[in-house]
Design an enzyme around this catalytic site. Structure first.
Site, mmCIF file in Angstrom:
data_model
loop_
_atom_site.group_PDB
_atom_site.id
_atom_site.type_symbol
_atom_site.label_atom_id
_atom_site.label_comp_id
_atom_site.label_asym_id
_atom_site.label_seq_id
_atom_site.Cartn_x
_atom_site.Cartn_y
_atom_site.Cartn_z
ATOM 1 N N ARG A 123 11.147 -1.217 11.558
ATOM 2 C CA ARG A 123 9.763 -1.108 12.369
ATOM 3 C C ARG A 123 9.629 -1.888 13.310
ATOM 4 O O ARG A 123 9.590 -3.282 13.385
ATOM 5 C CB ARG A 123 8.717 -0.896 11.322
ATOM 6 C CG ARG A 123 8.191 0.358 11.043
ATOM 7 C CD ARG A 123 7.161 0.492 9.977
ATOM 8 N NE ARG A 123 5.722 -0.334 10.316
ATOM 9 C CZ ARG A 123 4.796 -0.407 9.588
ATOM 10 N NH1 ARG A 123 4.778 0.412 8.535
ATOM 11 N NH2 ARG A 123 3.746 -0.864 9.910
ATOM 12 N N ARG A 166 11.831 -5.878 5.500
ATOM 13 C CA ARG A 166 11.627 -4.331 5.138
ATOM 14 C C ARG A 166 12.314 -3.525 6.356
ATOM 15 O O ARG A 166 12.746 -3.795 7.256
ATOM 16 C CB ARG A 166 10.225 -3.791 5.439
ATOM 17 C CG ARG A 166 9.764 -2.140 5.606
ATOM 18 C CD ARG A 166 8.458 -1.901 5.392
ATOM 19 N NE ARG A 166 7.725 -2.360 6.470
ATOM 20 C CZ ARG A 166 6.473 -2.035 6.664
ATOM 21 N NH1 ARG A 166 5.751 -1.705 5.594
ATOM 22 N NH2 ARG A 166 5.739 -2.793 7.489
ATOM 23 N N ARG A 212 -0.741 -8.995 13.131
ATOM 24 C CA ARG A 212 -1.259 -7.963 12.323
ATOM 25 C C ARG A 212 -2.167 -8.546 11.200
ATOM 26 O O ARG A 212 -3.218 -8.153 10.735
ATOM 27 C CB ARG A 212 -0.128 -6.946 11.778
ATOM 28 C CG ARG A 212 0.353 -5.948 12.876
ATOM 29 C CD ARG A 212 1.692 -5.473 12.429
ATOM 30 N NE ARG A 212 1.788 -4.805 11.188
ATOM 31 C CZ ARG A 212 2.715 -4.983 10.621
ATOM 32 N NH1 ARG A 212 4.114 -4.936 10.957
ATOM 33 N NH2 ARG A 212 2.734 -4.169 9.264
ATOM 34 N N ARG A 221 -10.224 0.830 8.155
ATOM 35 C CA ARG A 221 -9.465 -0.413 8.369
ATOM 36 C C ARG A 221 -10.393 -1.495 9.074
ATOM 37 O O ARG A 221 -9.957 -2.569 9.318
ATOM 38 C CB ARG A 221 -8.519 -0.157 9.181
ATOM 39 C CG ARG A 221 -7.140 -0.896 9.202
ATOM 40 C CD ARG A 221 -6.180 -0.331 9.911
ATOM 41 N NE ARG A 221 -4.984 -0.937 9.667
ATOM 42 C CZ ARG A 221 -4.181 -0.866 9.098
ATOM 43 N NH1 ARG A 221 -4.004 0.354 8.208
ATOM 44 N NH2 ARG A 221 -2.772 -1.487 9.411
ATOM 45 N N LYS A 276 0.863 -1.190 -0.093
ATOM 46 C CA LYS A 276 0.048 -0.243 -0.026
ATOM 47 C C LYS A 276 0.748 1.401 -0.095
ATOM 48 O O LYS A 276 0.404 2.128 -0.913
ATOM 49 C CB LYS A 276 -0.757 -0.013 1.158
ATOM 50 C CG LYS A 276 -1.792 -1.298 1.290
ATOM 51 C CD LYS A 276 -2.787 -1.073 2.562
ATOM 52 C CE LYS A 276 -2.204 -1.234 3.859
ATOM 53 N NZ LYS A 276 -1.490 -2.402 4.239
HETATM 54 P P1 AP5 Z 1 4.616 -1.629 1.932
HETATM 55 O O1 AP5 Z 1 4.746 -0.796 0.913
HETATM 56 O O2 AP5 Z 1 5.626 -0.923 3.000
HETATM 57 O O3 AP5 Z 1 3.526 -2.272 2.601
HETATM 58 P P2 AP5 Z 1 2.035 -1.731 3.262
HETATM 59 O O4 AP5 Z 1 0.903 -2.455 2.632
HETATM 60 O O5 AP5 Z 1 2.307 -0.438 3.495
HETATM 61 O O6 AP5 Z 1 2.485 -2.461 4.629
HETATM 62 P P3 AP5 Z 1 2.377 -1.820 5.934
HETATM 63 O O7 AP5 Z 1 3.127 -2.826 6.960
HETATM 64 O O8 AP5 Z 1 2.852 -0.460 6.187
HETATM 65 O O9 AP5 Z 1 0.749 -2.030 6.318
HETATM 66 P P4 AP5 Z 1 -0.001 -2.132 7.452
HETATM 67 O O10 AP5 Z 1 -1.279 -1.800 7.071
HETATM 68 O O11 AP5 Z 1 0.308 -3.063 8.512
HETATM 69 O O12 AP5 Z 1 0.846 -0.693 8.505
HETATM 70 P P5 AP5 Z 1 0.447 0.643 8.812
HETATM 71 O O13 AP5 Z 1 1.368 1.678 8.698
HETATM 72 O O14 AP5 Z 1 -1.037 0.825 7.638
HETATM 73 O O15 AP5 Z 1 5.746 -2.800 1.394
HETATM 74 C C1 AP5 Z 1 6.179 -3.764 2.496
HETATM 75 C C2 AP5 Z 1 7.619 -4.365 2.007
HETATM 76 O O16 AP5 Z 1 7.392 -5.041 0.894
HETATM 77 C C3 AP5 Z 1 8.718 -3.227 1.833
HETATM 78 O O17 AP5 Z 1 10.035 -3.600 2.108
HETATM 79 C C4 AP5 Z 1 8.614 -2.981 0.187
HETATM 80 O O18 AP5 Z 1 9.712 -2.540 -0.255
HETATM 81 C C5 AP5 Z 1 8.329 -4.336 -0.385
HETATM 82 N N1 AP5 Z 1 7.382 -4.436 -1.626
HETATM 83 C C6 AP5 Z 1 6.375 -3.462 -1.880
HETATM 84 N N2 AP5 Z 1 5.869 -3.692 -2.972
HETATM 85 C C7 AP5 Z 1 6.419 -4.839 -3.587
HETATM 86 C C8 AP5 Z 1 6.529 -5.550 -4.878
HETATM 87 N N3 AP5 Z 1 5.667 -5.223 -5.765
HETATM 88 N N4 AP5 Z 1 7.131 -6.277 -5.192
HETATM 89 C C9 AP5 Z 1 8.456 -6.621 -4.170
HETATM 90 N N5 AP5 Z 1 8.616 -5.973 -3.009
HETATM 91 C C10 AP5 Z 1 7.477 -5.250 -2.619
HETATM 92 O O19 AP5 Z 1 -0.477 0.704 10.183
HETATM 93 C C11 AP5 Z 1 0.384 0.237 11.498
HETATM 94 C C12 AP5 Z 1 -0.174 0.245 12.668
HETATM 95 O O20 AP5 Z 1 -1.099 1.600 12.631
HETATM 96 C C13 AP5 Z 1 -1.514 -0.831 12.542
HETATM 97 O O21 AP5 Z 1 -1.196 -1.934 13.108
HETATM 98 C C14 AP5 Z 1 -2.516 -0.203 13.627
HETATM 99 O O22 AP5 Z 1 -1.989 -0.111 14.867
HETATM 100 C C15 AP5 Z 1 -2.277 1.401 13.227
HETATM 101 N N6 AP5 Z 1 -3.330 1.894 12.418
HETATM 102 C C16 AP5 Z 1 -2.790 2.389 10.968
HETATM 103 N N7 AP5 Z 1 -4.099 2.743 10.622
HETATM 104 C C17 AP5 Z 1 -5.200 2.744 11.181
HETATM 105 C C18 AP5 Z 1 -6.653 2.712 11.322
HETATM 106 N N8 AP5 Z 1 -7.270 3.135 10.151
HETATM 107 N N9 AP5 Z 1 -7.175 2.356 12.503
HETATM 108 C C19 AP5 Z 1 -6.657 1.887 13.547
HETATM 109 N N10 AP5 Z 1 -5.429 1.701 13.456
HETATM 110 C C20 AP5 Z 1 -4.570 1.988 12.409
HETATM 111 MG MG MG Z 2 2.357 1.061 4.939
#
Ligand code: AP5
Ligand code: MG
Ligand code: ZN
Length: 216
Positions: free
Chosen positions: A160, A127, A171, A88, A13
């Site tokens: 992270r 990552r 997660r 979410r 994402k």
């Molecule tokens: P990356 O692009 O970083 O993936 P992502 O989908 O953004 O993964 P996240 O871990 O950020 O998602 P998340 O939903 O758990 O975390 P968030 O920060 O939203 O890619 C991942 C890896 O793969 C990277 O190393 C990249 O280089 C590689 N990659 C990407 N695309 C690729 C491809 N095509 N081919 C090969 N490699 C690739 O949330 C974190 C925390 O915040 C949650 O757990 C929660 O506690 C809180 N939170 C956030 N939003 C909310 C909400 N709306 N409500 C409540 N709590 C929330």
């Molecule tokens: Mg992310």
């Protein structure tokens, strides 16, 4: 252009949102990034969010919804947005609709990134992120030019805290139970567009841009 990116942790994402924000010239709004920024700055919101994030749990809806309402009202989001990580769960999805309607806006599409479980785990545990500028890398799939250091600002890269295998597992479970029901929710509204999230980054971005653009 008012897009939501939906997909499990590690589905790409953040990676896609960055590319799409440039192509469509609208801001990338990541609730996870906003929480992490608050954490770095030691705000009350950051301290509160930390307890949930470290456990792989969702931050409470009221806090998250208020934060998104504020962010979408800012000047740069008037022309559109790429939302990454919100909504979410069904409660946030249901809250989001009147919130958009009252602001006279509607979603263009919801981009669903589909990626297999073992790939997600490999991506997340490999990552590395820059604690200073937020750039994101992968030890194998997207390594920095100098091992362990940010290409943009040379800062030493870190993992992270929620990318440990234990928290990743939690997660993914939270995703299955709370976030995955949004797929059917948006499908029923005719907004869902599904993509193979295992494609290379650029090929995936091209596929999303062409389908969203064709949709109008
Ligand atoms: P990356 O692009 O970083 O993936 P992502 O989908 O953004 O993964 P996240 O871990 O950020 O998602 P998340 O939903 O758990 O975390 P968030 O920060 O939203 O890619 C991942 C890896 O793969 C990277 O190393 C990249 O280089 C590689 N990659 C990407 N695309 C690729 C491809 N095509 N081919 C090969 N490699 C690739 O949330 C974190 C925390 O915040 C949650 O757990 C929660 O506690 C809180 N939170 C956030 N939003 C909310 C909400 N709306 N409500 C409540 N709590 C929330
Ligand atoms: Mg992310
Ligand atoms: Zn950096």
């Amino acid at each position: 252009m008012e897009l939501v990116l939906l997909g499990p942790p590690g589905s790409g994402k953040g990676t896609q949102a960055k590319v799409l924000a440039e192509r469509f010239r609208v801001p990338h709004i990541s609730t996870g990034d906003i929480f992490r920024k608050n954490l770095r700055e030691g705000t009350e919101l950051g301290e509160m969010a930390r307890r949930y994030m470290d456990e792989g749990q969702l931050v409470p809806d009221d806090v998250t919804e208020a934060m998104v309402t504020d962010r979408l009202a800012q000047q740069d989001a008037i022309a559109g947005f790429i939302l990454d990580g919100f909504p979410r769960n069904l409660a946030q999805g249901e809250h989001f609709q009147p919130m958009l309607r009252e602001a006279g806006r509607r979603l263009t599409a919801v981009i669903h990134l589909v990626v297999g479980r073992s790939v997600l785990i490999t991506r997340l545990t490999g990552r590395r992120v820059c604690p200073k500028c937020g750039a994101s890398y992968h030890v194998e799939f997207n390594p920095p030019q100098v091992a362990g250091h940010c290409d943009v600002c040379s800062t030493e890269l870190v993992q992270r805290p929620d990318d440990s295998l234990e928290t990743v597992t939690k997660r993914l479970e939270v995703y299955d139970n709370e976030t995955a029901p949004l797929v059917a929710f948006y499908e029923a509204q005719g907004l869902l567009m599904e993509f193979d999230g295992e494609l290379p980054v650029d090929a995936l971005a091209d596929a999303i841009v062409s389908r969203v653009s064709a949709h109008g």
